[in-house]
Design a protein around this motif. Structure first.
Motif, short mmCIF file in Angstrom:
data_model
loop_
_atom_site.label_atom_id
_atom_site.label_comp_id
_atom_site.label_asym_id
_atom_site.label_seq_id
_atom_site.Cartn_x
_atom_site.Cartn_y
_atom_site.Cartn_z
N ALA A 255 0.84 -1.20 0.00
CA ALA A 255 0.00 0.00 0.00
C ALA A 255 0.87 1.25 0.00
O ALA A 255 0.52 2.27 -0.61
CB ALA A 255 -0.92 -0.01 1.22
N GLU A 256 2.02 1.16 0.66
CA GLU A 256 2.95 2.31 0.71
C GLU A 256 3.49 2.63 -0.69
O GLU A 256 3.61 3.80 -1.05
CB GLU A 256 4.11 2.01 1.66
N SER A 257 3.80 1.58 -1.46
CA SER A 257 4.29 1.80 -2.82
C SER A 257 3.23 2.49 -3.67
O SER A 257 3.54 3.43 -4.43
CB SER A 257 4.69 0.47 -3.46
N LEU A 258 2.00 2.05 -3.55
CA LEU A 258 0.92 2.67 -4.33
C LEU A 258 0.74 4.13 -3.91
O LEU A 258 0.50 5.00 -4.76
CB LEU A 258 -0.38 1.89 -4.15
N GLU A 259 0.88 4.41 -2.62
CA GLU A 259 0.75 5.79 -2.14
C GLU A 259 1.82 6.69 -2.76
O GLU A 259 1.54 7.82 -3.16
CB GLU A 259 0.87 5.82 -0.61
N ILE A 260 3.06 6.17 -2.86
CA ILE A 260 4.14 6.96 -3.47
C ILE A 260 3.84 7.21 -4.95
O ILE A 260 4.03 8.31 -5.46
CB ILE A 260 5.49 6.24 -3.31
N ILE A 261 3.38 6.15 -5.63
CA ILE A 261 3.03 6.29 -7.05
C ILE A 261 1.97 7.37 -7.24
O ILE A 261 2.06 8.22 -8.14
CB ILE A 261 2.53 4.93 -7.60
N GLN A 262 0.97 7.35 -6.37
CA GLN A 262 -0.11 8.34 -6.48
C GLN A 262 0.39 9.74 -6.13
O GLN A 262 0.07 10.71 -6.82
CB GLN A 262 -1.26 7.95 -5.57
N LYS A 263 1.17 9.84 -5.06
CA LYS A 263 1.64 11.15 -4.61
C LYS A 263 2.51 11.81 -5.68
O LYS A 263 2.44 13.03 -5.90
CB LYS A 263 2.42 11.00 -3.32
N LYS A 264 3.34 11.01 -6.36
CA LYS A 264 4.23 11.55 -7.39
C LYS A 264 3.55 11.64 -8.76
O LYS A 264 4.18 12.06 -9.74
CB LYS A 264 5.49 10.67 -7.50
N LYS A 265 2.29 11.26 -8.83
CA LYS A 265 1.52 11.31 -10.07
C LYS A 265 2.23 10.57 -11.21
O LYS A 265 2.31 11.04 -12.35
CB LYS A 265 1.22 12.75 -10.46
N ILE A 266 2.79 9.41 -10.85
CA ILE A 266 3.47 8.56 -11.81
C ILE A 266 2.45 7.84 -12.67
O ILE A 266 1.41 7.39 -12.18
CB ILE A 266 4.37 7.55 -11.08
N VAL A 267 2.72 7.73 -13.96
CA VAL A 267 1.89 6.91 -14.85
C VAL A 267 2.43 5.48 -14.74
O VAL A 267 3.52 5.18 -15.26
CB VAL A 267 1.94 7.41 -16.30
N ALA A 268 1.71 4.62 -14.04
CA ALA A 268 2.16 3.26 -13.76
C ALA A 268 1.46 2.27 -14.68
O ALA A 268 0.24 2.10 -14.61
CB ALA A 268 1.90 2.90 -12.30
N CYS A 269 2.24 1.63 -15.56
CA CYS A 269 1.70 0.69 -16.55
C CYS A 269 2.12 -0.73 -16.17
O CYS A 269 3.30 -0.99 -15.91
CB CYS A 269 2.22 1.01 -17.94
N ALA A 270 1.17 -1.65 -16.15
CA ALA A 270 1.43 -3.04 -15.76
C ALA A 270 1.41 -3.94 -16.97
O ALA A 270 0.47 -3.90 -17.77
CB ALA A 270 0.40 -3.51 -14.73
N TYR A 271 2.46 -4.77 -17.10
CA TYR A 271 2.49 -5.75 -18.18
C TYR A 271 1.27 -6.67 -18.12
O TYR A 271 0.81 -7.17 -19.15
CB TYR A 271 3.76 -6.60 -18.09
N ASP A 272 0.77 -6.90 -16.91
CA ASP A 272 -0.37 -7.80 -16.71
C ASP A 272 -1.61 -7.36 -17.49
O ASP A 272 -2.43 -8.19 -17.87
CB ASP A 272 -0.75 -7.86 -15.22
N PHE A 273 -1.75 -6.06 -17.71
CA PHE A 273 -2.97 -5.52 -18.33
C PHE A 273 -2.73 -4.97 -19.74
O PHE A 273 -3.68 -4.55 -20.40
CB PHE A 273 -3.55 -4.41 -17.46
N LEU A 274 -1.50 -4.96 -20.19
CA LEU A 274 -1.18 -4.40 -21.51
C LEU A 274 -1.79 -5.26 -22.62
O LEU A 274 -1.61 -6.48 -22.64
CB LEU A 274 0.34 -4.33 -21.69
#
Length: 401
Positions: free
Chosen positions: A132-151
């Motif tokens: 959950a902490e990793s997701l919070e950092i991703i959100q806080k930094k407004k990173i565009v996070a792309c997952a191979y799982d869903f590509l």
């Protein structure tokens, strides 16, 4: 909240305002600055780009920086990458400072703290291990996070997921053949059509690409194959692809239980996201023939064989006189093959992102790329991720402005 209807929005410092939908505008090509850090997870041997892929990107005007020794476990040397036009860096901070980051395993919290705001990350999701902490950092930094799982590709298929499943399915057949040998406390059986000797029997759970790959190669070795799933349409599709050379059945039926007991090899590949209802019970395992083999390819989703241990002291191991093998990341054992497969998907995609001019424009124009994004501008844009972390789901199609 899942299923909510959202208006297209415009992000501003003072809030979120409703904005009229705009048509995509053709942009000029843009140079991508790509960073590939060395994988931190000890069992991850793959790398996202091969030297050949780097050469193609560099020749098309893009910049690639690779952390020193990042490709060694795939037998791609620093010299091979330098000759392809990449810059080799011993400084992970420098590598992670680039606007596009390519990884295999999800970025760690330590890596995410070094990645710049508004960057784009491509990696596997591995939702069971994403904190959950990793997701919070991703959100806080407004990173565009792309997952191979869903590509997805233009045919609405999952190209990276499918190539890795294909590797897992093929590898499971080779491993089963090895584990059945007398040296491994197996039944001492050999796959193959040998006159006067009954064929080995294999039961496969699931109808995904791993199941198809395992069945295809097992059939080529003269193995008698049965495939089981909860969904009849999946069984129909895989039976058609294999020219009806297999037996099919519904999971947990009497036919299923009988097949498990009589099989020499079980390969669990189930494509369900929730495996709670797809479990080969310990009682069924106890009724298998001594020296039989069970291979579980679903550990990244919790496993679907009750007797599989998530962290065994040895792998394979014997339980109830049955040889067990389970691994979170089987394609990593075949790192060069898997890396080439991932590279073959990523290079054309990155080329197109460059042509489109920016990740934002590429997301507007490429439905399959857009589907891979699970966090965008601080908002969770994948329903499964939103449910898992109890976050509000936002439809990314309504966030394009």
């Amino acid at each position: 909240m899942s299923g909510e209807s959202l208006d297209p929005i415009l992000f501003q410092d003072k809030g979120v305002l409703t904005q009229e939908e705009r048509l995509a505008v053709l942009q000029s090509s843009k140079k991508l600055f790509i960073g590939i850090p060395r994988e931190l997870f000890s069992e991850e041997n793959r790398i996202a780009l091969t030297p050949s892929g780097v050469k193609s990107l560099v020749e098309n005007g893009h910049s690639v920086v690779i952390e020193k020794d990042a490709g060694l476990n795939s037998h791609f040397t620093n010299e091979m990458y330098e000759n392809a036009g990449a810059e080799i860096s011993s400084n992970s901070d420098e590598v992670l400072s680039h606007s596009v980051i390519l990884k295999i395993s999800p970025p760690s919290e330590k890596e995410l703290r070094k990645i710049k705001p508004n960057s784009t990350i491509f990696s596997a999701l591995q939702i069971n291990t994403l904190s959950a902490e990793s997701l919070e950092i991703i959100q806080k930094k407004k990173i565009v996070a792309c997952a191979y799982d869903f590509l997805k590709d233009n045919e609405n298929k999952y190209p990276i997921l499918e190539v890795l499943e294909e590797i897992s399915g093929l590898a499971s057949v080779f491993l089963a053949a090895q584990f059945l040998s007398s040296d491994n406390r197996g039944k001492g059986m050999l796959f193959g059509n040998i006159y006067g000797i009954p064929s080995s029997k294999m039961s496969i759970i699931g109808t995904n690409q791993a199941a198809l790959s395992a069945a295809k190669h097992a059939l080529n070795l003269g193995v008698s194959v049965s495939i089981f799933d909860k969904v009849v349409s999946g069984l129909r599709t895989i039976s058609t692809q294999l020219s009806s050379q297999i037996q099919t059945g519904i999971y947990n039926s009497e036919m299923f239980k009988s097949s498990i007991k009589s099989s020499d090899v079980i390969v669990a590949t189930s494509n369900a996201h929730n495996l709670k209802d797809i479990i080969i019970s310990e009682d069924l395992i106890k009724q298998m023939k001594p020296g039989s083999v069970v291979i579980d390819l679903t550990l990244d989703r919790g496993g679907c064989v009750e007797t599989i241990e998530l962290q065994p002291k040895t792998n394979p191991y014997v339980k109830h006189d049955v040889i067990h093998y389970g691994m979170y990341n089987l394609p990593s054992n075949y790192a060069q093959t898997a890396s080439i497969g991932i590279n073959n998907v990523l290079v054309p995609l990155l080329m197109q992102i460059g042509v489109d001019g920016h990740i934002e424009h590429a997301l507007r124009l490429n439905d399959g790329l857009r589907d891979s994004v699970f966090s965008y501008k601080g908002l969770v844009t994948n329903e499964r991720v939103a449910r898992w972390f109890k976050k509000r789901y936002n439809d990314i199609r309504l966030l394009m402005y």
